[in-house]
Design an enzyme around this catalytic site. Sequence first.
Site, short mmCIF file in Angstrom:
data_model
loop_
_atom_site.label_atom_id
_atom_site.label_comp_id
_atom_site.label_asym_id
_atom_site.label_seq_id
_atom_site.Cartn_x
_atom_site.Cartn_y
_atom_site.Cartn_z
N THR A 1 -13.81 -2.46 0.41
CA THR A 1 -13.74 -3.84 0.73
C THR A 1 -15.07 -3.99 1.61
O THR A 1 -15.75 -3.06 2.03
CB THR A 1 -12.69 -4.47 1.68
OG1 THR A 1 -12.74 -3.57 3.03
CG2 THR A 1 -11.51 -4.31 0.74
N TYR B 1 2.38 -0.28 10.72
CA TYR B 1 1.79 -0.57 9.45
C TYR B 1 2.72 0.08 8.19
O TYR B 1 2.97 -0.72 7.52
CB TYR B 1 0.50 0.32 9.40
CG TYR B 1 -0.26 0.18 8.13
CD1 TYR B 1 -1.23 -1.04 7.78
CD2 TYR B 1 -0.12 0.99 7.23
CE1 TYR B 1 -1.93 -1.10 6.67
CE2 TYR B 1 -0.65 0.85 6.01
CZ TYR B 1 -1.61 -0.19 5.73
OH TYR B 1 -2.35 -0.27 4.63
N SER C 1 0.92 -1.27 0.06
CA SER C 1 0.12 -0.04 -0.07
C SER C 1 0.99 1.13 -0.04
O SER C 1 2.11 1.14 0.12
CB SER C 1 -0.98 0.01 1.29
OG SER C 1 -0.32 0.69 2.37
N LYS D 1 4.45 -2.28 5.52
CA LYS D 1 4.33 -1.92 4.16
C LYS D 1 5.68 -1.78 3.28
O LYS D 1 5.87 -2.24 2.08
CB LYS D 1 3.30 -1.12 3.84
CG LYS D 1 1.83 -1.45 4.07
CD LYS D 1 1.37 -2.83 3.64
CE LYS D 1 0.10 -3.23 4.19
NZ LYS D 1 -0.33 -4.42 3.62
#
Length: 282
Positions: free
Chosen positions: A156, A121, A109, A125
């Site tokens: 999603t 996070y 991402s 990534k």
Amino acid sequence: EINSMAGNGRAIPVPLNVSNDDEIAALVEKVKEECARLDAVVCSAFTTPPDLNDSSFRDDFWKQGAVMWDACHEVGLRGSYMTCCESVPLMIDTAKSKSTRPLIAIISSFGGKSYTFNVAYGVGKAGADRLASDMAVQLSKHNVDTISLYPGVVRTEGNVQMEKRGEWKAASGGLDLSMGESPQLSGRALALLLAKSELTEKRSGDVIVVAELAKELGFTDIDGRIPPSIRNLKFILPAFVFPQIEKQSGSSLPSWVTDNVPDYLLPWSVFSGGPPPQPPSD
């Protein structure tokens, strides 16, 4: 759901714990026995991080500790690495025996390039991007390609439900889900990449943004749109800049401004520098 779509492919669901190395190895062995080839691996598994549904998902790293780190890295990064470790020997054999170029796609991402959500996070990534890049160095001589694929904001099922419950704004930092992509757009990107081995060979090890590839190759989302890339002014200005201006001025911007945003991609060096834009506070 997959088998109901148009096309000749057939989905065979296999329950798998990607944090279990033995289960990964067993699945690859099953593919070898039943298919004798492996043309594509897409690493997209990810553990739902704790506190995803509220603003604490975006809290300071020292308050999140090892729980957030393990959630972002154990399956999403380590699981991808082990999946590749088990899959690559069969993919190399496939490249040799079938005169084709198998592809490994790591779903990453924009958090790999710029601060997003929290420290753990982003590190995960960035690690995924480096995994694709460094594997390409060793796999090029075997005619196996790797890419790191960046979807944008994706509608999603989970994200749509979060928006319905009123949790999306706090968890995402104010991202506009209505500007997002369907999950199928990433699938269309992968299908075209698999059909264009000359493209994956040229870009092996690179980051490929789904929305930017759609514009380049001329394919659309299921609603006929080509959504803007997150680093495009067509996304950044409506999502972050215009709301700030309107909040501070107390009035809406004229349509000649909002309807004429230039179609311009920020260079990665600019996009990755400095703190991320912040949505207007309530």
